[in-house]
Design an enzyme around this catalytic site. Structure first.
Site, short mmCIF file in Angstrom:
data_model
loop_
_atom_site.label_atom_id
_atom_site.label_comp_id
_atom_site.label_asym_id
_atom_site.label_seq_id
_atom_site.Cartn_x
_atom_site.Cartn_y
_atom_site.Cartn_z
N LYS A 127 48.35 128.32 201.28
CA LYS A 127 49.35 127.51 200.60
C LYS A 127 49.45 126.19 201.33
CE LYS A 127 52.17 127.89 197.02
NZ LYS A 127 51.84 128.52 195.74
N ASP A 167 51.53 123.38 192.25
CA ASP A 167 52.75 124.16 192.42
C ASP A 167 53.89 123.22 192.05
OD1 ASP A 167 53.64 126.92 193.70
OD2 ASP A 167 55.03 125.44 194.52
#
Length: 446
Positions: A127, A167
């Protein structure tokens, strides 16, 4: 409760990652499930698999200097946590939001490891992001920021190494700017190095809809496992962004009726069913607050500053952000007749809320399972890029539904195998953990 052998491991995680509360929460939630696994697989403890899984393989933090339209220089901080590559290249999104810091990125990366494992696809977990706020910025400012961000990050990426996606705050526009800078620096049209691309340069159909659609598919499978379906059921969806919009769209297609959704200012209640196209117009085109919905929909009410979970429903689908359902919210939902919860966001329910749902026997789909549709479709995008192919919307959606059905089956069957039938939290954590752990054993001490 943690197994006694896991307490010192968790204490060490807190000691080594001080102040990173979201990461602590995510680790504890997994460790609470894997105690029974150690009795069945002593080789995991012998090889310190749990300790190794809780430590990222690589953490990257860097400076992002950029200039706004007025010539003022700004400095942001960028992150990429490459958490685990036992199953494949690191895969996980980039988040641009002022709340981003190391703890948020590590929590998301840790969750991503198990989420990706549950899809059955060959992808590891990672991430990244930056504490940059794209709201109110011009296209040229966002382009300059993305180019500066990628100038540093590109050296750590590659279609066989690390493949970011979008995201919060990173959509097709941002991915385009990021990919353009990657291509410029590397002199390679390496389509598979970023997913969430727009269709003209290698994007996948259904990627925009994937997280919301996938969450609805997962909840539908949970309901069917209990002998029912979405048909006629009232649903409440938090948020009104990408995940929420496509969750609502698919719930309606599956026969449910979404009666409420929200944004950070409050929520709207429309007993006749939310007009998804109107929400999409307000949020994605006009960039309005959700309160504007009631001006064009006479039967709807707007409640400022109130919590959407007070609306009675049979299905709740938190789709906004982490820790948005607390213990009191969960108790309210249970008292109002909720029978199923599907987490469209990452870790949107607090530990107290999760306990309330599980003790009430609610069909509770944790985010690492229920919202795996986004990364699953990113992996499908990688497949298309690798083969220089492009699939139809219908074919891609069918593959997404098949993957979510398989994710549900893994969680459901694993929970039963470990004597916890119907417990999707335990099933998801154990199924994801064992798949990664077995791969780590195969690869040796690395």
């Amino acid at each position: 409760m943690l197994h006694e052998r896991l307490e010192p491991i968790y204490d060490e995680v807190i000691h080594r990652n001080q102040g990173e509360t979201e990461f602590h929460q995510a680790v504890r939630e997994v460790l609470e499930s894997v105690g029974p696994v150690l009795a069945k697989h002593p080789e995991y403890a012998e090889n310190k698999i749990i300790e190794r899984i809780c430590e990222p393989e690589r953490q990257i933090t860097f400076r992002i200097p950029w200039e706004d339209d007025n010539g003022e220089v700004h400095i942001n901080r960028g992150f990429r946590v490459e958490f685990n590559s036992a199953l494949g290249p690191y895969k996980g999104g980039l988040r641009f939001h002022p709340s981003v810091y190391q703890g948020i990125v590590k929590f998301l990366g840790f969750e991503q490891v198990f989420k990706n494992a549950l899809t059955g696809l060959p992808i590891g977990g990672g991430k990244g992001g930056a504490d940059f706020d794209p709201k109110g910025r011009s296209d040229s400012e966002i382009m300059r920021f993305c180019q500066s961000f990628m100038t540093e990050l590109h050296r750590h990426l590659g279609e066989y190494t690390d493949v970011p996606a979008g995201d919060i705050g990173v959509g097709g526009r941002e991915v385009g700017y990021l990919f353009g800078q990657y291509k410029r620096i590397t002199n390679r049209y390496e389509s598979g190095v970023l997913t969430g691309k727009n269709l003209p340069f290698g994007g996948a159909r259904v990627r925009t809809e994937a997280t919301g659609y996938g969450c609805a598919f997962f909840v539908d499978e949970m309901l069917r496992a209990r002998g029912t379906s979405f048909s006629g059921k009232r649903a409440v969806v938090s948020g009104s962004g990408n995940v929420a919009i496509y969750t609502m769209e698919k719930v309606h297609q599956l026969g449910g009726v979404v009666v409420a959704c929200s944004d950070s200012s409050g929520y709207i209640h429309d007993p006749n069913g939310i007009d998804v196209e109107l929400v999409r117009q307000l949020k994605e085109v006009e960039r309005e607050r959700i309160s504007a919905y009631t001006e064009r929909r006479p039967g709807a009410k707007y409640l400022e500053g109130q919590r959407v979970w007070e609306v009675p429903c049979e299905v709740a689908m938190p789709s906004a952000t982490q820790n948005e359902i607390n213990g009191r919210d969960a108790e309210t939902l249970v008292a109002n007749g909720c029978v199923a919860v599907g987490e469209g966001a990452n870790m949107p329910t607090t530990p107290e809320g999760v306990r309330a749902f599980r003790s009430a026997g609610i069909a509770f789909g944790p985010g690492k399972a229920a919202n795996a549709g986004g990364v699953a479709t990113s992996a499908l995008e990688m497949q298309q890029n690798a083969s220089r192919d492009s699939w139809s919307f219908e074919f891609t959606e069918k593959r997404l539904q098949e993957i979510m059905r398989d994710v549900h089956a893994r969680c459901h069957d694993t929970a039963e195998q470990y004597g916890m039938p119907g417990d999707y939290v335990a099933g998801a954590n154990i199924a994801g953990f064992t798949r990664v752990a077995d791969a780590m054993l195969e690869l040796g001490l690395i």
